[in-house]
Design an enzyme around this catalytic site. Structure first.
Site, PDB file in Angstrom:
ATOM      1  N   HIS A 148       0.839  -1.204   0.000  1.00 31.73           N
ATOM      2  CA  HIS A 148       0.000   0.000   0.000  1.00 31.73           C
ATOM      3  C   HIS A 148       0.875   1.254   0.000  1.00 31.73           C
ATOM      4  O   HIS A 148       0.629   2.197  -0.748  1.00 31.73           O
ATOM      5  CB  HIS A 148      -0.884   0.050   1.257  1.00 31.73           C
ATOM      6  CG  HIS A 148      -1.931  -1.020   1.346  1.00 31.73           C
ATOM      7  ND1 HIS A 148      -2.127  -1.771   2.485  1.00 31.73           N
ATOM      8  CD2 HIS A 148      -2.862  -1.460   0.450  1.00 31.73           C
ATOM      9  CE1 HIS A 148      -3.144  -2.611   2.279  1.00 31.73           C
ATOM     10  NE2 HIS A 148      -3.592  -2.453   1.061  1.00 31.73           N
ATOM     11  N   LYS A 198     -17.681  -6.134   6.719  1.00 31.39           N
ATOM     12  CA  LYS A 198     -16.412  -6.724   7.151  1.00 31.39           C
ATOM     13  C   LYS A 198     -16.156  -6.390   8.612  1.00 31.39           C
ATOM     14  O   LYS A 198     -16.461  -5.284   9.060  1.00 31.39           O
ATOM     15  CB  LYS A 198     -15.246  -6.153   6.331  1.00 31.39           C
ATOM     16  CG  LYS A 198     -15.133  -6.695   4.917  1.00 31.39           C
ATOM     17  CD  LYS A 198     -13.830  -6.205   4.275  1.00 31.39           C
ATOM     18  CE  LYS A 198     -13.715  -6.648   2.816  1.00 31.39           C
ATOM     19  NZ  LYS A 198     -12.506  -6.098   2.159  1.00 31.39           N
ATOM     20  N   ARG A 221      -2.289  -6.381  -8.413  1.00 26.80           N
ATOM     21  CA  ARG A 221      -1.179  -7.275  -8.063  1.00 26.80           C
ATOM     22  C   ARG A 221      -1.020  -8.377  -9.100  1.00 26.80           C
ATOM     23  O   ARG A 221       0.038  -8.619  -9.620  1.00 26.80           O
ATOM     24  CB  ARG A 221      -1.424  -7.915  -6.687  1.00 26.80           C
ATOM     25  CG  ARG A 221      -1.059  -7.008  -5.547  1.00 26.80           C
ATOM     26  CD  ARG A 221      -1.646  -7.486  -4.257  1.00 26.80           C
ATOM     27  NE  ARG A 221      -3.111  -7.410  -4.301  1.00 26.80           N
ATOM     28  CZ  ARG A 221      -3.893  -7.620  -3.264  1.00 26.80           C
ATOM     29  NH1 ARG A 221      -3.372  -7.950  -2.107  1.00 26.80           N
ATOM     30  NH2 ARG A 221      -5.191  -7.495  -3.368  1.00 26.80           N
ATOM     31  N   SER A 230      -2.975  -7.664   3.083  1.00 32.21           N
ATOM     32  CA  SER A 230      -3.221  -7.493   4.515  1.00 32.21           C
ATOM     33  C   SER A 230      -3.534  -8.844   5.161  1.00 32.21           C
ATOM     34  O   SER A 230      -3.114  -9.114   6.292  1.00 32.21           O
ATOM     35  CB  SER A 230      -4.384  -6.529   4.745  1.00 32.21           C
ATOM     36  OG  SER A 230      -4.085  -5.256   4.228  1.00 32.21           O
TER      37      SER A 230
HETATM   38  P1  ADP Z   1      -9.935  -3.447  -0.500  1.00 28.91           P
HETATM   39  O1  ADP Z   1     -10.711  -4.187   0.546  1.00 28.91           O
HETATM   40  O2  ADP Z   1     -10.608  -2.190  -0.975  1.00 28.91           O
HETATM   41  O3  ADP Z   1      -9.414  -4.282  -1.636  1.00 28.91           O
HETATM   42  P2  ADP Z   1      -7.212  -3.347   0.433  1.00 28.91           P
HETATM   43  O4  ADP Z   1      -6.697  -2.622   1.619  1.00 28.91           O
HETATM   44  O5  ADP Z   1      -7.064  -4.821   0.404  1.00 28.91           O
HETATM   45  O6  ADP Z   1      -8.699  -2.864   0.295  1.00 28.91           O
HETATM   46  O7  ADP Z   1      -6.526  -2.782  -0.885  1.00 28.91           O
HETATM   47  C1  ADP Z   1      -6.635  -1.418  -1.219  1.00 28.91           C
HETATM   48  C2  ADP Z   1      -5.957  -1.175  -2.552  1.00 28.91           C
HETATM   49  O8  ADP Z   1      -4.569  -1.444  -2.412  1.00 28.91           O
HETATM   50  C3  ADP Z   1      -6.434  -2.070  -3.701  1.00 28.91           C
HETATM   51  O9  ADP Z   1      -6.417  -1.322  -4.892  1.00 28.91           O
HETATM   52  C4  ADP Z   1      -5.412  -3.144  -3.759  1.00 28.91           C
HETATM   53  O10 ADP Z   1      -5.289  -3.679  -5.080  1.00 28.91           O
HETATM   54  C5  ADP Z   1      -4.166  -2.380  -3.391  1.00 28.91           C
HETATM   55  N1  ADP Z   1      -3.159  -3.258  -2.810  1.00 28.91           N
HETATM   56  C6  ADP Z   1      -3.339  -4.274  -1.956  1.00 28.91           C
HETATM   57  N2  ADP Z   1      -2.181  -4.906  -1.685  1.00 28.91           N
HETATM   58  C7  ADP Z   1      -1.228  -4.258  -2.414  1.00 28.91           C
HETATM   59  C8  ADP Z   1       0.164  -4.452  -2.603  1.00 28.91           C
HETATM   60  N3  ADP Z   1       0.805  -5.462  -2.025  1.00 28.91           N
HETATM   61  N4  ADP Z   1       0.833  -3.599  -3.406  1.00 28.91           N
HETATM   62  C9  ADP Z   1       0.160  -2.584  -4.005  1.00 28.91           C
HETATM   63  N5  ADP Z   1      -1.159  -2.377  -3.906  1.00 28.91           N
HETATM   64  C10 ADP Z   1      -1.857  -3.194  -3.122  1.00 28.91           C
END
Ligand code: ADP
Length: 169
Positions: free
Chosen positions: A16, A40, A89, A127
């Site tokens: 992120h 969630k 990803r 996450s």
């Molecule tokens: P959501 O529940 O909205 O998917 P996340 O926190 O899982 O929320 O992800 C938020 C954003 O960050 C999404 O666009 C996701 O693709 C991106 N994201 C998640 N993991 C990574 C990562 N390892 N590297 C870059 N972007 C990521």
């Protein structure tokens, strides 16, 4: 132009953070916003997730941190963001992300969704994976910002594992 980077961030990972850093170089302003999703049950309460993002982005002057519920496009309009930024990803992200992007476009044609390919070294990172590793006492210090590693250690009662690497105990 301003952009909105929405997500659950439960918790914030280095993947992120990489996207936030790159997004902050592309846009005049970047709002990183935690979605309060009623369907969630998060591991970390909203305020803690906001604090994790705030403390990991203090070096980025153009980044603001917020939270919202309801439609992402409504929040984008409220923050004056013309772009919704999302990370891709792997192929597995694609179908769901495309569906959301099309839906958002049908609701608000003026708001564009922009995808950034995630950094190769973070492409396996989520996450959920981080929580799974931390739950069983694994080292996550190369996967999340330092403050988040400490929060995970506390959450899963592995305080001893990280005490040595923490400056404030
Ligand atoms: P959501 O529940 O909205 O998917 P996340 O926190 O899982 O929320 O992800 C938020 C954003 O960050 C999404 O666009 C996701 O693709 C991106 N994201 C998640 N993991 C990574 C990562 N390892 N590297 C870059 N972007 C990521």
């Amino acid at each position: 132009m301003r952009a909105l980077y929405p997500g659950s961030f439960d918790p914030l990972t280095l993947g992120h953070l990489d996207l936030i850093e790159r997004g902050s170089r592309l846009f005049e302003g970047l709002v990183v916003a935690v979605l309060q999703n009623p369907s969630k049950t998060p591991a970390f309460p909203l305020e803690q997730r906001l604090e994790q993002i705030r403390s990991a982005t203090t070096h980025l002057a153009s980044v603001e941190v917020g939270s919202f519920d309801g439609l992402t496009v409504d929040y984008a309009r409220r923050c004056g963001a013309g772009v919704i930024l999302r990370g891709l990803r792997a192929l597995s992200d694609f179908e769901f992300e495309l569906q959301i992007a099309h839906t958002n476009h049908s609701l608000a044609p003026a708001v564009e969704t922009l995808f950034l390919a995630t950094a190769v070294q973070h492409s396996f990172l989520s996450s959920s994976v981080v929580k799974e590793v931390a739950r069983f006492g694994g080292d996550v210090s190369h996967l999340v910002p330092q403050g988040v590693a400490q929060d995970l250690a506390r959450l899963f009662n592995h305080g001893d594992t990280y005490r040595g690497s923490s400056s404030n105990g």
